[in-house]
Write a protein that holds these residues in place. Structure first.
Motif, PDB file in Angstrom:
ATOM      1  N   ILE A 186       1.066  -1.157   0.099  1.00 21.82           N
ATOM      2  CA  ILE A 186      -0.012  -0.038   0.011  1.00 21.82           C
ATOM      3  C   ILE A 186       0.861   1.251   0.113  1.00 21.82           C
ATOM      4  O   ILE A 186       0.676   2.304  -0.595  1.00 21.82           O
ATOM      5  N   PHE A 187       1.855   1.013   0.824  1.00 22.06           N
ATOM      6  CA  PHE A 187       2.726   2.415   0.956  1.00 22.06           C
ATOM      7  C   PHE A 187       3.750   2.586  -0.450  1.00 22.06           C
ATOM      8  O   PHE A 187       3.590   3.816  -0.864  1.00 22.06           O
ATOM      9  N   SER A 188       3.802   1.589  -0.981  1.00 21.33           N
ATOM     10  CA  SER A 188       4.653   1.619  -2.125  1.00 21.33           C
ATOM     11  C   SER A 188       3.624   2.211  -3.324  1.00 21.33           C
ATOM     12  O   SER A 188       4.005   3.090  -4.059  1.00 21.33           O
ATOM     13  N   GLY A 189       2.384   1.873  -3.476  1.00 20.93           N
ATOM     14  CA  GLY A 189       1.624   2.314  -4.302  1.00 20.93           C
ATOM     15  C   GLY A 189       1.269   3.686  -4.124  1.00 20.93           C
ATOM     16  O   GLY A 189       0.965   4.533  -5.261  1.00 20.93           O
ATOM     17  N   LEU A 190       0.923   4.154  -2.965  1.00 18.02           N
ATOM     18  CA  LEU A 190       0.722   5.544  -2.395  1.00 18.02           C
ATOM     19  C   LEU A 190       1.907   6.462  -3.028  1.00 18.02           C
ATOM     20  O   LEU A 190       1.702   7.435  -3.614  1.00 18.02           O
ATOM     21  N   ALA A 191       3.337   6.123  -2.998  1.00 13.97           N
ATOM     22  CA  ALA A 191       4.368   7.039  -3.267  1.00 13.97           C
ATOM     23  C   ALA A 191       4.415   6.995  -4.806  1.00 13.97           C
ATOM     24  O   ALA A 191       4.604   8.143  -5.749  1.00 13.97           O
ATOM     25  N   ARG A 192       4.212   5.792  -5.607  1.00 10.97           N
ATOM     26  CA  ARG A 192       4.376   5.633  -6.945  1.00 10.97           C
ATOM     27  C   ARG A 192       3.279   6.138  -7.563  1.00 10.97           C
ATOM     28  O   ARG A 192       3.504   6.903  -8.608  1.00 10.97           O
ATOM     29  N   ASP A 193       2.016   5.808  -7.342  1.00 13.66           N
ATOM     30  CA  ASP A 193       0.844   6.332  -7.986  1.00 13.66           C
ATOM     31  C   ASP A 193       0.292   7.604  -7.611  1.00 13.66           C
ATOM     32  O   ASP A 193      -0.472   8.311  -8.553  1.00 13.66           O
ATOM     33  N   SER A 194       0.335   7.826  -6.640  1.00 17.49           N
ATOM     34  CA  SER A 194      -0.341   9.254  -5.850  1.00 17.49           C
ATOM     35  C   SER A 194       0.780  10.414  -5.631  1.00 17.49           C
ATOM     36  O   SER A 194       0.342  11.587  -5.393  1.00 17.49           O
ATOM     37  N   GLY A 195       2.042  10.050  -5.553  1.00 17.19           N
ATOM     38  CA  GLY A 195       2.893  11.038  -5.205  1.00 17.19           C
ATOM     39  C   GLY A 195       2.981  11.451  -3.738  1.00 17.19           C
ATOM     40  O   GLY A 195       3.446  12.277  -3.545  1.00 17.19           O
ATOM     41  N   THR A 196       2.278  10.441  -3.038  1.00 21.23           N
ATOM     42  CA  THR A 196       2.389  10.829  -1.566  1.00 21.23           C
ATOM     43  C   THR A 196       3.880  10.369  -1.014  1.00 21.23           C
ATOM     44  O   THR A 196       4.262   9.210  -1.170  1.00 21.23           O
ATOM     45  N   THR A 197       4.390  11.427  -0.408  1.00 18.94           N
ATOM     46  CA  THR A 197       5.565  10.758   0.499  1.00 18.94           C
ATOM     47  C   THR A 197       5.331  10.005   1.518  1.00 18.94           C
ATOM     48  O   THR A 197       4.349  10.331   2.529  1.00 18.94           O
ATOM     49  N   VAL A 198       6.037   8.912   1.726  1.00 21.38           N
ATOM     50  CA  VAL A 198       5.817   7.896   2.803  1.00 21.38           C
ATOM     51  C   VAL A 198       7.217   7.774   3.693  1.00 21.38           C
ATOM     52  O   VAL A 198       7.963   7.661   2.996  1.00 21.38           O
ATOM     53  N   VAL A 199       7.153   8.031   4.972  1.00 21.23           N
ATOM     54  CA  VAL A 199       8.306   7.739   5.832  1.00 21.23           C
ATOM     55  C   VAL A 199       8.095   6.780   6.737  1.00 21.23           C
ATOM     56  O   VAL A 199       7.061   7.097   7.688  1.00 21.23           O
ATOM     57  N   THR A 200       8.410   5.829   6.983  1.00 20.61           N
ATOM     58  CA  THR A 200       8.075   4.621   7.778  1.00 20.61           C
ATOM     59  C   THR A 200       9.479   4.301   8.576  1.00 20.61           C
ATOM     60  O   THR A 200      10.547   4.110   8.121  1.00 20.61           O
ATOM     61  N   VAL A 201       9.346   4.190  10.038  1.00 17.91           N
ATOM     62  CA  VAL A 201      10.377   3.388  10.930  1.00 17.91           C
ATOM     63  C   VAL A 201      10.063   2.095  10.730  1.00 17.91           C
ATOM     64  O   VAL A 201       8.927   1.416  10.888  1.00 17.91           O
ATOM     65  N   THR A 202      10.867   1.092  10.642  1.00 14.16           N
ATOM     66  CA  THR A 202      10.855  -0.498  10.447  1.00 14.16           C
ATOM     67  C   THR A 202      12.021  -0.972  10.853  1.00 14.16           C
ATOM     68  O   THR A 202      13.094  -0.497  10.700  1.00 14.16           O
ATOM     69  N   HIS A 203      11.803  -2.331  11.777  1.00 13.34           N
ATOM     70  CA  HIS A 203      12.900  -3.104  12.071  1.00 13.34           C
ATOM     71  C   HIS A 203      13.073  -4.383  11.139  1.00 13.34           C
ATOM     72  O   HIS A 203      13.919  -5.107  11.126  1.00 13.34           O
ATOM     73  N   ASP A 204      12.289  -4.490   9.932  1.00  6.73           N
ATOM     74  CA  ASP A 204      12.250  -5.462   9.295  1.00  6.73           C
ATOM     75  C   ASP A 204      12.974  -5.172   8.042  1.00  6.73           C
ATOM     76  O   ASP A 204      12.707  -4.407   7.090  1.00  6.73           O
ATOM     77  N   GLU A 205      13.945  -5.806   7.998  1.00  2.88           N
ATOM     78  CA  GLU A 205      15.037  -5.613   6.931  1.00  2.88           C
ATOM     79  C   GLU A 205      14.468  -5.942   5.520  1.00  2.88           C
ATOM     80  O   GLU A 205      14.783  -5.405   4.522  1.00  2.88           O
ATOM     81  N   HIS A 206      13.769  -7.019   5.258  1.00  5.12           N
ATOM     82  CA  HIS A 206      13.057  -7.317   4.235  1.00  5.12           C
ATOM     83  C   HIS A 206      12.223  -6.158   3.687  1.00  5.12           C
ATOM     84  O   HIS A 206      12.090  -6.078   2.476  1.00  5.12           O
ATOM     85  N   LEU A 207      11.280  -5.607   4.525  1.00  8.09           N
ATOM     86  CA  LEU A 207      10.571  -4.671   4.228  1.00  8.09           C
ATOM     87  C   LEU A 207      11.181  -3.293   3.813  1.00  8.09           C
ATOM     88  O   LEU A 207      10.945  -2.743   2.967  1.00  8.09           O
ATOM     89  N   ALA A 208      12.217  -3.146   4.712  1.00  7.47           N
ATOM     90  CA  ALA A 208      13.128  -1.819   4.511  1.00  7.47           C
ATOM     91  C   ALA A 208      13.378  -1.731   2.997  1.00  7.47           C
ATOM     92  O   ALA A 208      13.794  -0.641   2.241  1.00  7.47           O
ATOM     93  N   ALA A 209      14.095  -2.779   2.604  1.00  5.56           N
ATOM     94  CA  ALA A 209      14.607  -2.973   1.102  1.00  5.56           C
ATOM     95  C   ALA A 209      13.868  -2.594   0.147  1.00  5.56           C
ATOM     96  O   ALA A 209      14.227  -2.442  -1.096  1.00  5.56           O
TER      97      ALA A 209
END
Length: 228
Positions: A186-209
């Motif tokens: 969902i976050f990837s789609g927001l940034a890619r399709d809507s131009g929304t900036t997304v900033v997220t804190v995560t400890h998950d290396e797979h997701l951060a990548a």
């Protein structure tokens, strides 16, 4: 193009008999449509930086700018209004009001902002829930939803006022692998399709990548990811 969010030499110190430095002089610019993952070990200042960027906390030193506007001299009421207009928030726990339906929870930020009439607010809220695959869950209370569904309602609520930036603090921390991936998609789609900036804190290396940019902190300092 000017950054949507900018931190300039930002420092955050918790006062006390022994002051604790949470953020130690970070300078960071984040542009429109970026999907930024903030990573680092426990206690590195990830959430503290996010709260500064989201105007939920004020820096001890330095400045935070939103769309080029220095927020340092804003009153508490002005900060709250700017958050309501420009920023959306998602946390590890969904913080949905338990007595309200999914639809009613999504309506809350719109009612606070007061920009839309009742019919338009309802249409917008239903459209957001539909966009996140929750069209058939609109009238259910949070206790009638799964964990993944509740977090998607929280994302819909964060998007209610069409924010320039969505800030998320460990938004997948309480989710299983499948639902965590759904949130990041969902976050990837927001940034890619809507131009929304997304900033997220995560400890998950797979997701951060999967973010378009990664910002790595150690001991409150930015050690990687300063450049966009």
């Amino acid at each position: 193009m000017a950054p949507v969010l900018e931190a300039r030499d930002v420092v955050r110190v918790l006062p006390g008999e022994v002051p604790v430095t949470l953020v130690a002089g970070i300078t960071l610019s984040i542009g429109a449509g970026e999907f930024v993952a903030i990573t680092g070990p426990s206690g590195s200042g990830k959430s503290s930086l996010l709260y500064l960027l989201g105007l939920l906390d004020r820096p001890t030193e330095g400045a935070v700018l939103v769309e080029g506007r220095d927020t340092g001299d804003l009153s508490a009421a002005e900060m709250a209004r700017l958050r309501l207009e420009k920023l959306g928030f998602v946390f590890q726990f969904h913080f949905l009001l338990p007595e309200f339906s999914a639809l009613a929870n999504v309506l809350i930020p719109m009612r606070k902002l007061g920009r839309f009439g009742d019919a338009e607010m309802r249409d917008r809220a239903l459209a957001l829930l539909g966009r996140l695959g929750l069209e058939d869950q609109a009238h259910k209370r949070p206790d009638q939803l799964s964990g993944g569904q509740r977090q998607r309602v929280a994302i819909a609520r964060a998007l209610a006022n069409d924010p320039k930036v969505v800030l998320a603090d460990e938004p997948t921390g309480n989710l299983d692998t499948k639902n965590a991936q759904i949130v990041f998609d969902i976050f990837s789609g927001l940034a890619r399709d809507s131009g929304t900036t997304v900033v997220t804190v995560t400890h998950d290396e797979h997701l951060a990548a999967q973010a378009t940019r990664r910002v790595h902190l150690v001991d409150g300092r930015l050690v990687d990811g300063a450049a966009g």
